[in-house]
Write an enzyme that holds these catalytic residues in place. Structure first.
Site, PDB file in Angstrom:
ATOM      1  N   CYS A 146      -8.311  -7.011   1.785  1.00 53.35           N
ATOM      2  CA  CYS A 146      -8.301  -5.597   2.161  1.00 53.35           C
ATOM      3  C   CYS A 146      -9.716  -5.051   2.342  1.00 53.35           C
ATOM      4  O   CYS A 146      -9.900  -3.875   2.618  1.00 53.35           O
ATOM      5  CB  CYS A 146      -7.529  -4.782   1.130  1.00 53.35           C
ATOM      6  SG  CYS A 146      -5.781  -5.199   1.113  1.00 53.35           S
ATOM      7  N   ASN A 202      -6.124  -9.282  -7.878  1.00 53.10           N
ATOM      8  CA  ASN A 202      -6.025 -10.031  -6.635  1.00 53.10           C
ATOM      9  C   ASN A 202      -7.233 -10.929  -6.373  1.00 53.10           C
ATOM     10  O   ASN A 202      -7.127 -11.912  -5.645  1.00 53.10           O
ATOM     11  CB  ASN A 202      -5.825  -9.079  -5.448  1.00 53.10           C
ATOM     12  CG  ASN A 202      -6.804  -7.935  -5.441  1.00 53.10           C
ATOM     13  OD1 ASN A 202      -7.055  -7.305  -6.465  1.00 53.10           O
ATOM     14  ND2 ASN A 202      -7.379  -7.637  -4.290  1.00 53.10           N
ATOM     15  N   HIS A 255       4.759 -10.158   1.646  1.00 56.40           N
ATOM     16  CA  HIS A 255       3.963 -11.226   2.238  1.00 56.40           C
ATOM     17  C   HIS A 255       3.116 -11.992   1.230  1.00 56.40           C
ATOM     18  O   HIS A 255       2.527 -13.020   1.565  1.00 56.40           O
ATOM     19  CB  HIS A 255       3.112 -10.699   3.396  1.00 56.40           C
ATOM     20  CG  HIS A 255       1.912  -9.908   3.018  1.00 56.40           C
ATOM     21  ND1 HIS A 255       0.644 -10.427   3.071  1.00 56.40           N
ATOM     22  CD2 HIS A 255       1.780  -8.631   2.600  1.00 56.40           C
ATOM     23  CE1 HIS A 255      -0.231  -9.492   2.702  1.00 56.40           C
ATOM     24  NE2 HIS A 255       0.433  -8.396   2.412  1.00 56.40           N
ATOM     25  N   GLN A 264       0.457  -9.185  -6.942  1.00 55.83           N
ATOM     26  CA  GLN A 264      -0.053 -10.550  -7.063  1.00 55.83           C
ATOM     27  C   GLN A 264       0.652 -11.341  -8.155  1.00 55.83           C
ATOM     28  O   GLN A 264       0.675 -12.577  -8.113  1.00 55.83           O
ATOM     29  CB  GLN A 264      -1.563 -10.540  -7.331  1.00 55.83           C
ATOM     30  CG  GLN A 264      -2.414  -9.993  -6.200  1.00 55.83           C
ATOM     31  CD  GLN A 264      -2.410 -10.872  -4.956  1.00 55.83           C
ATOM     32  OE1 GLN A 264      -1.908 -11.999  -4.964  1.00 55.83           O
ATOM     33  NE2 GLN A 264      -2.961 -10.361  -3.875  1.00 55.83           N
ATOM     34  N   THR A 317       0.824  -1.202   0.000  1.00 51.68           N
ATOM     35  CA  THR A 317       0.000   0.000   0.000  1.00 51.68           C
ATOM     36  C   THR A 317       0.858   1.251   0.000  1.00 51.68           C
ATOM     37  O   THR A 317       0.616   2.188  -0.775  1.00 51.68           O
ATOM     38  CB  THR A 317      -0.962  -0.010   1.207  1.00 51.68           C
ATOM     39  OG1 THR A 317      -1.953  -1.013   1.000  1.00 51.68           O
ATOM     40  CG2 THR A 317      -1.660   1.338   1.371  1.00 51.68           C
TER      41      THR A 317
END
Length: 386
Positions: free
Chosen positions: A326, A156, A206, A184, A73
């Site tokens: 999210c 995503n 991550h 992604q 982000t």
């Protein structure tokens, strides 16, 4: 004894790799600020620079063009700047054009005011409408305005892959800059910043089996970079102030190196993806006609609420998600489904299955068995979709 849980939500966050954990523990056990010139500081700096090379290699970039951030982000918001640096000069950007299915951190416009953001249409499979993009670029160019185009490389929620190289070539015709959120895509399909022709590319650790709290902004070949979002120090060559999170960055580097090796599994993953789709009656496969990530699929059982299905699978020991992580706590129709004009009953039922480095073929078989049991219980009267 209960079977171990089956995690199929890699697009929300992949399991931490053992090698990453080792690298992070080693870094946490060391003393030193990477900005210090003594031996301890130089050791911390060496860990960061090794990670920079590893992350750069994942996307074919020059390591000096990799800027570490606190996550995807922050990387996206940094990239979406209305003022860019070109050497010592500044370049003003008048408008931001974003795909309708972008991640919320891009749809929010970064540092552009809402009145300067335009949304580009997508088709029913989530593919960007290139004609709509061209019309918007032409209109802005006719007014003497410069644009920044932001389109994710892979979605995503659905896994839909966008023709970013084609988008970049189109944008160049109108003097526009291009950013792609490759968070992604990296580690799932080959990504090369030069081949894509983009000015800015963003990554997150991550999603690769690295730690949460580490990301990167990668600059393309031209000497264009956004104005810093975080200021106050000389870290990251004055591109991102603040003492570096050495342990997270070191883990990111290891994850990137391992993810690069994973690319050899993408055909195997695609086979598993298609195996799930074939066995997932009565589900509808969303975006099935588009080119998609090899380890992501979006399924919908018309009339069966996604929340109900996610909970039912969870009780069977299987973790999947309803749309983007999210949007946690907001179970409903995602903006991606709305942008694709998916019928309301299907959109409310959409779930995402995503897997990766730790997944085995036996896990795919187990998922299809669990899915069958859940369908017999929740949708006994629904026939298999054609």
């Amino acid at each position: 004894m209960a079977a171990p849980r089956l995690y199929l939500d890699y697009n929300a966050g992949a399991p931490l790799r053992a090698e990453v954990r080792v690298a992070m523990v080693e870094a946490l056990g060391a003393t030193g600020n990477a900005s210090s010139v003594h031996g301890e500081g130089r050791a911390a700096r060496a860990r960061i620079e090794r990670a920079r090379r590893q992350v750069a290699a994942l996307v074919g970039a020059d390591p000096v063009r990799v800027i570490f951030t606190s996550g995807g982000t922050e990387a996206n918001v940094t990239a979406l700047s209305p003022v860019m640096k070109v050497g010592a000069a500044e370049l003003s950007i008048d408008a931001l054009l974003v795909g309708a299915t972008e991640h919320p951190s891009v749809l929010a416009g970064g540092r552009f005011g809402a009145d300067r953001v335009q949304t580009i249409d997508v088709d029913g499979a989530g593919r960007l409408d290139l004609a709509d993009l061209e019309r918007r670029l032409a209109a802005l160019s006719g007014e003497g305005k410069r644009a920044l185009v932001s389109v994710m490389l892979a979605n995503n929620e659905t896994g839909t892959i966008q023709p970013v190289a084609e988008i970049a070539a189109l944008a160049r015709r109108f003097g526009a800059l291009v950013h792609t959120d490759a968070i992604q895509a990296a580690g799932r399909i080959p990504v090369d910043v030069a081949a894509l022709g983009v000015d800015l590319l963003t990554l997150s650790a991550h999603k690769l089996g690295g730690p949460q709290g580490a990301g990167a902004l990668v600059l393309g070949g031209d000497l264009v970079s956004p104005m810093p979002l975080v200021v106050g120090g000389g870290q990251e060559k004055y591109s991102r102030a603040g003492t570096e999170n050495v342990a997270a960055i070191a883990g990111f580097g290891v994850a990137a190196e391992l993810a690069r090796a994973d690319l050899g599994r993408r055909d195997e993953w695609a086979g598993w993806r298609d195996q799930i789709a074939e066995a997932a009656g009565p589900a509808v496969l969303l975006s099935g006609e588009a080119e998609r990530l090899p380890q992501t699929l979006s399924l919908s059982v018309d009339g069966l609420a996604a929340e109900t299905l996610v909970i039912a699978l969870d009780l069977e020991g299987v973790a999947v998600s309803a749309g983007s992580a999210c949007s946690s706590g907001k179970v409903g129709v995602s903006h991606v489904m709305r942008a694709m004009n998916v019928p309301e009953s299907q959109a409310k039922a959409a779930i995402r299955v995503s897997f990766g480095w730790e997944t085995a073929e036996a896990d795919i078989r187990r998922f299809t068995e669990v899915w069958g049991r859940v369908m017999r219980r929740l949708a006994p009267g629904v026939t298999r979709a054609a």
